[in-house]
Design a protein around this motif. Structure first.
Motif, mmCIF file in Angstrom:
data_model
loop_
_atom_site.group_PDB
_atom_site.id
_atom_site.type_symbol
_atom_site.label_atom_id
_atom_site.label_comp_id
_atom_site.label_asym_id
_atom_site.label_seq_id
_atom_site.Cartn_x
_atom_site.Cartn_y
_atom_site.Cartn_z
ATOM 1 N N TRP A 169 4.310 10.188 -3.477
ATOM 2 C CA TRP A 169 3.800 9.013 -2.772
ATOM 3 C C TRP A 169 4.833 8.502 -1.773
ATOM 4 O O TRP A 169 6.021 8.827 -1.854
ATOM 5 C CB TRP A 169 3.449 7.892 -3.756
ATOM 6 C CG TRP A 169 4.573 7.546 -4.693
ATOM 7 C CD1 TRP A 169 4.789 8.057 -5.936
ATOM 8 C CD2 TRP A 169 5.660 6.624 -4.454
ATOM 9 N NE1 TRP A 169 5.935 7.520 -6.501
ATOM 10 C CE2 TRP A 169 6.486 6.640 -5.601
ATOM 11 C CE3 TRP A 169 6.007 5.801 -3.387
ATOM 12 C CZ2 TRP A 169 7.636 5.865 -5.712
ATOM 13 C CZ3 TRP A 169 7.169 5.021 -3.488
ATOM 14 C CH2 TRP A 169 7.956 5.061 -4.645
ATOM 15 N N SER A 180 2.584 -2.909 5.605
ATOM 16 C CA SER A 180 1.518 -3.709 6.197
ATOM 17 C C SER A 180 2.145 -4.632 7.246
ATOM 18 O O SER A 180 3.355 -4.608 7.466
ATOM 19 C CB SER A 180 0.809 -4.524 5.121
ATOM 20 O OG SER A 180 0.223 -3.679 4.146
ATOM 21 N N GLU A 203 0.536 5.890 0.300
ATOM 22 C CA GLU A 203 -0.229 7.118 0.516
ATOM 23 C C GLU A 203 0.252 8.175 -0.462
ATOM 24 O O GLU A 203 1.440 8.232 -0.794
ATOM 25 C CB GLU A 203 -0.047 7.636 1.946
ATOM 26 C CG GLU A 203 -0.835 6.892 3.000
ATOM 27 C CD GLU A 203 -0.683 7.526 4.376
ATOM 28 O OE1 GLU A 203 0.129 8.471 4.514
ATOM 29 O OE2 GLU A 203 -1.362 7.064 5.308
ATOM 30 N N GLU A 204 -0.673 8.998 -0.924
ATOM 31 C CA GLU A 204 -0.309 10.088 -1.808
ATOM 32 C C GLU A 204 0.219 11.272 -1.012
ATOM 33 O O GLU A 204 -0.126 11.464 0.150
ATOM 34 C CB GLU A 204 -1.521 10.521 -2.643
ATOM 35 C CG GLU A 204 -1.985 9.467 -3.625
ATOM 36 C CD GLU A 204 -3.192 9.915 -4.437
ATOM 37 O OE1 GLU A 204 -3.877 10.867 -3.989
ATOM 38 O OE2 GLU A 204 -3.444 9.330 -5.498
ATOM 39 N N HIS A 228 0.827 -1.210 0.000
ATOM 40 C CA HIS A 228 0.000 0.000 0.000
ATOM 41 C C HIS A 228 0.857 1.255 0.000
ATOM 42 O O HIS A 228 2.043 1.214 0.346
ATOM 43 C CB HIS A 228 -0.910 0.020 1.234
ATOM 44 C CG HIS A 228 -1.914 -1.079 1.280
ATOM 45 N ND1 HIS A 228 -1.603 -2.344 1.735
ATOM 46 C CD2 HIS A 228 -3.215 -1.120 0.918
ATOM 47 C CE1 HIS A 228 -2.688 -3.113 1.656
ATOM 48 N NE2 HIS A 228 -3.679 -2.398 1.159
ATOM 49 N N LYS A 232 -3.860 15.366 -2.483
ATOM 50 C CA LYS A 232 -3.742 13.944 -2.168
ATOM 51 C C LYS A 232 -5.049 13.389 -1.606
ATOM 52 O O LYS A 232 -5.832 14.107 -0.987
ATOM 53 C CB LYS A 232 -2.632 13.728 -1.151
ATOM 54 C CG LYS A 232 -2.931 14.303 0.230
ATOM 55 C CD LYS A 232 -1.807 14.024 1.197
ATOM 56 C CE LYS A 232 -2.120 14.573 2.593
ATOM 57 N NZ LYS A 232 -1.043 14.310 3.555
ATOM 58 N N ARG A 233 -5.257 12.113 -1.858
ATOM 59 C CA ARG A 233 -6.375 11.413 -1.224
ATOM 60 C C ARG A 233 -5.947 10.966 0.172
ATOM 61 O O ARG A 233 -4.794 10.602 0.377
ATOM 62 C CB ARG A 233 -6.794 10.214 -2.081
ATOM 63 C CG ARG A 233 -7.533 10.609 -3.342
ATOM 64 C CD ARG A 233 -7.810 9.414 -4.226
ATOM 65 N NE ARG A 233 -6.596 8.970 -4.910
ATOM 66 C CZ ARG A 233 -6.563 7.983 -5.806
ATOM 67 N NH1 ARG A 233 -7.673 7.329 -6.103
ATOM 68 N NH2 ARG A 233 -5.428 7.648 -6.394
ATOM 69 N N LYS A 234 -6.849 10.979 1.096
ATOM 70 C CA LYS A 234 -6.518 10.711 2.493
ATOM 71 C C LYS A 234 -6.328 9.230 2.792
ATOM 72 O O LYS A 234 -5.577 8.856 3.692
ATOM 73 C CB LYS A 234 -7.595 11.285 3.413
ATOM 74 C CG LYS A 234 -7.680 12.806 3.375
ATOM 75 C CD LYS A 234 -8.738 13.320 4.330
ATOM 76 C CE LYS A 234 -8.799 14.844 4.304
ATOM 77 N NZ LYS A 234 -9.828 15.369 5.240
ATOM 78 N N GLU A 235 -7.013 8.360 2.051
ATOM 79 C CA GLU A 235 -6.966 6.933 2.373
ATOM 80 C C GLU A 235 -5.691 6.277 1.842
ATOM 81 O O GLU A 235 -5.022 6.786 0.950
ATOM 82 C CB GLU A 235 -8.196 6.215 1.795
ATOM 83 C CG GLU A 235 -8.221 6.115 0.270
ATOM 84 C CD GLU A 235 -8.925 7.286 -0.383
ATOM 85 O OE1 GLU A 235 -9.388 7.113 -1.529
ATOM 86 O OE2 GLU A 235 -8.996 8.361 0.237
ATOM 87 N N THR A 236 -5.369 5.121 2.455
ATOM 88 C CA THR A 236 -4.258 4.292 1.985
ATOM 89 C C THR A 236 -4.726 3.499 0.768
ATOM 90 O O THR A 236 -5.829 2.954 0.752
ATOM 91 C CB THR A 236 -3.802 3.331 3.094
ATOM 92 O OG1 THR A 236 -3.348 4.104 4.215
ATOM 93 C CG2 THR A 236 -2.670 2.446 2.612
ATOM 94 N N LEU A 237 -3.884 3.421 -0.258
ATOM 95 C CA LEU A 237 -4.273 2.822 -1.532
ATOM 96 C C LEU A 237 -3.396 1.611 -1.861
ATOM 97 O O LEU A 237 -2.232 1.542 -1.452
ATOM 98 C CB LEU A 237 -4.149 3.853 -2.657
ATOM 99 C CG LEU A 237 -4.900 5.166 -2.430
ATOM 100 C CD1 LEU A 237 -4.417 6.219 -3.415
ATOM 101 C CD2 LEU A 237 -6.398 4.947 -2.567
ATOM 102 N N ARG A 238 -3.954 0.671 -2.607
ATOM 103 C CA ARG A 238 -3.182 -0.489 -3.064
ATOM 104 C C ARG A 238 -2.341 -0.102 -4.269
ATOM 105 O O ARG A 238 -2.800 0.616 -5.157
ATOM 106 C CB ARG A 238 -4.112 -1.633 -3.446
ATOM 107 C CG ARG A 238 -4.685 -2.392 -2.272
ATOM 108 C CD ARG A 238 -5.654 -3.458 -2.747
ATOM 109 N NE ARG A 238 -5.011 -4.449 -3.625
ATOM 110 C CZ ARG A 238 -5.679 -5.403 -4.256
ATOM 111 N NH1 ARG A 238 -6.988 -5.504 -4.118
ATOM 112 N NH2 ARG A 238 -5.038 -6.260 -5.011
#
Length: 205
Positions: free
Chosen positions: A181, A186, A76-77, A74, A82-88
């Protein structure tokens, strides 16, 4: 007599073809492709504390293990928008194509070769996102070092033949961070000290 000479000539030509055929096969044996996705061996120097890392290659990794690893990476931007959520990093369709290629590449890699991965996540009709990383096994740990995560690609990039055949010589291990990014470890993962782009996963656990 003529028949014997002819047979010898045919046999000689056949042997030459086999020899050169095998040689050409070896040239391309270290590149594995599925559409735009490419996995290949690269002779890249990777250093830790100023010392070149010795890779534990070839190495046998199961498809199930690689699937779990790729699914759990994962990021983060960064930046104003940026988007706040963690992304795959990798999407399901990417992973399905990447897994058998990565397993095969690790199984025949030499101790001086990393596994370089280039993949694309399609998001919109006229654009997609590029991921680029290298991976290797050292000291009983799987290392994955990213150069690009979801880098925007234009329609021209997608359609270009250069995208399919261009050889990337970038060394992500020389990079420490990106302005756009950062990786988020994890469970069971950790970052290489001083790096936001280098994941380490202990294979003994």
């Amino acid at each position: 007599m003529k028949n014997q000479k002819l047979k010898r000539m045919v046999l000689f030509v056949g042997i030459i073809c086999v020899i050169f055929g095998c040689g050409l096969g070896d040239v391309h044996s270290d590149v594995y492709k599925d559409g735009l996705i490419t996995v290949k061996h690269e002779e890249l120097p990777v250093k830790r504390d100023g010392q070149r890392i010795q890779f534990d290659h070839p190495h046998k990794l199961s498809e199930g293990y690689i699937t779990n690893v790729l699914s759990s990476i994962h990021y983060e931007e960064k930046g104003l928008f940026k988007r706040k959520e963690t992304l795959r990093v990798f999407q399901d369709e990417e992973i399905k194509k990447l897994v058998p290629l990565i397993v095969q590449a690790f199984s025949v890699a030499t101790p001086t070769q990393v596994i370089a991965v280039t993949s694309y996540s399609y998001r919109m009709i006229l654009s997609d996102k590029k991921n680029y990383c290298i991976s290797f096994v050292a000291d009983r740990c799987l290392n994955i070092v990213f150069g690009h995560v979801h880098m925007f690609q234009t329609f021209n990039d997608v359609m270009s033949e250069k995208k399919k055949y261009l050889t990337t010589r970038e060394n992500p291990a020389k990079k420490r961070r990106s302005s756009f990014w950062k990786l988020i470890p994890s469970a069971g993962q950790r970052l290489e000290p001083g790096h936001e782009n280098w994941l380490i996963i202990d294979l003994s656990k």
